[in-house]
Write an enzyme that holds these catalytic residues in place. Structure first.
Site: not given
Length: 311
Positions: A262-263
Site C-alpha cells: 500500500c502506501g
C-alpha cells in the site's frame, strides 16, 4: 471464561466483544485471561483528524491506545515500519497488556476499518497468540454499546517477554524488487503483489499524500483498493463469499504466494485480513512493510520500476 469460547474468529462483532468484556475477571489478581480493547486510530498526513484525539473523544471503556507513529523502527527513514522486538515488548508492557491477554484491535468510528488490521498484524508478527480485529467500532457505536471519553488511563506496567519476529509474514524491498524484475518472464508468475492504495494513485493519475513522492505502481502489481473489500455503508469487511468473488475477479490466484502492499504498510494489512477471510493460505501471505513510500524512494529511474497507467 476461556479464550476460544469468547472469541472464535479473527474478526469480532460488536456483540461478541461486548460479551467478552462483560466476562472479564473483576479482580486485578485473577489469573484468567482478559479481553483488552486496543484502539489503533491513525489517519493519513492529509487528514484533519488525529488518532489520539479521536480516542479522547470516544473509545471503548478500559481501552489502551496504540500509537503507530511511536511504536516503530526509529532508525528507518520510512513511516511506522515494524519496531524492534524490544520496542514492541516495552510498548505492550507499558499498556499493561500481558502475553496471555486476548487483544481486540479497533479503529475510529470515522474510518470503520483502516489501521486496526495493521496493528493486529503487528501483534501477530511478534507472536501475540490471541489477537483479533473489531468489525467494527462504527457499528459498535451505532448499536449503542458503552463508550467513554477522556485521556488514556494509566495502567500498571507488566513484564511483557521480548518476542521473536515471525519473518515469514514480512517481505523486504530486495525481494519485492526481484519479483518485479521477473514479472512477465517465463515461469515467474509464482508471486502476486496486491496494492491497497486507491486506483488513481496506483495508476499514477492521482498524487500521493506525501509531498514529493511519485505515484504509480510496482510492475505486475494488481490494484485492489482497500475500499473494495469493505461494505460502502457500514465500513465493515465484506462477507467471506463476497471477498472470494472480489479476489477472483481481480485475478488473485490462491495457488500463488501473495505480497500485500500500500502506501506505508497500513492498509496492506486490510487486504491481508480480507485474504484470510476469503480463505487464502496464511503461510502464503506476506506484507511489504515499507510499501510504496520505500519503493518509490529506493528504485532507480534507470530500472523503470515505477509503472503508470492501467496495465
Amino acid at each position: 471464561m476461556t479464550q476460544s469460547r469468547a472469541l472464535s474468529s479473527y474478526l469480532v462483532t460488536p456483540s461478541e466483544l461486548h460479551s467478552a468484556l462483560k466476562a472479564n475477571p473483576k479482580s486485578r489478581i485473577a489469573t484468567s485471561p482478559r479481553t483488552v480493547p486496543l484502539c489503533a486510530s491513525w489517519f493519513l498526513p492529509t487528514s484533519h483528524l488525529n488518532g489520539y484525539e479521536t480516542f479522547r473523544q470516544r473509545h471503548i471503556p478500559d481501552s489502551r491506545f496504540f500509537d503507530l507513529d511511536a511504536v516503530k523502527d526509529e532508525r528507518s527513514p520510512y513511516p511506522h515500519t515494524l519496531p524492534s522486538a524490544e520496542v514492541f515488548a516495552n510498548a505492550m508492557g507499558k499498556m499493561g497488556i500481558s502475553k496471555g491477554d486476548v487483544v481486540v484491535v479497533y479503529d475510529s468510528a470515522e474510518m470503520g476499518i483502516f489501521s486496526a488490521p495493521r496493528v493486529a498484524w503487528t501483534l501477530r508478527v511478534f507472536g501475540h497468540p490471541n489477537t483479533h480485529v473489531l468489525n467494527n467500532f462504527k457499528l459498535y457505536v451505532e448499536q449503542g454499546y458503552p463508550v467513554e471519553e477522556g485521556e488514556q488511563a494509566t495502567y500498571e506496567e507488566v513484564e511483557y517477554p521480548v518476542p521473536e519476529l515471525d519473518a515469514r509474514k514480512v517481505v523486504a524491498f530486495e525481494e519485492v524488487r526481484e519479483v518485479a524484475k521477473d514479472h512477465g518472464k517465463e515461469g515467474s508468475e509464482e508471486v502476486q503483489i496486491l496494492d491497497a492504495r486507491p486506483k488513481g494513485r496506483w495508476a499514477g493519475t492521482d498524487a500521493e499524500p506525501r509531498p514529493g513522492l511519485p505515484s504509480g505502481h510496482i510492475p505486475g502489481s494488481i490494484s485492489v483498493p482497500m475500499s473494495d473489500v469493505l461494505d460502502p455503508k457500514t465500513k465493515t469487511f465484506l462477507p467471506s463469499e463476497a471477498l472470494k468473488k472480489l479476489f477472483e475477479s481481480k485475478g488473485v490466484d490462491r495457488t500463488k504466494r501473495i505480497i500485500s502492499s500500500c502506501g506505508t504498510g497500513v492498509t496492506a494489512a486490510v487486504i491481508d485480513a480480507a485474504l484470510a477471510e476469503a480463505g487464502y493460505k496464511g503461510s502464503w501471505r506476506r506484507l511489504y512493510d515499507g510499501s510504496w513510500t520505500e519503493w518509490a524512494q529506493r528504485v532507480k529511474p534507470s530500472e523503470n520500476m515505477i509503472v503508470t497507467g492501467e496495465t
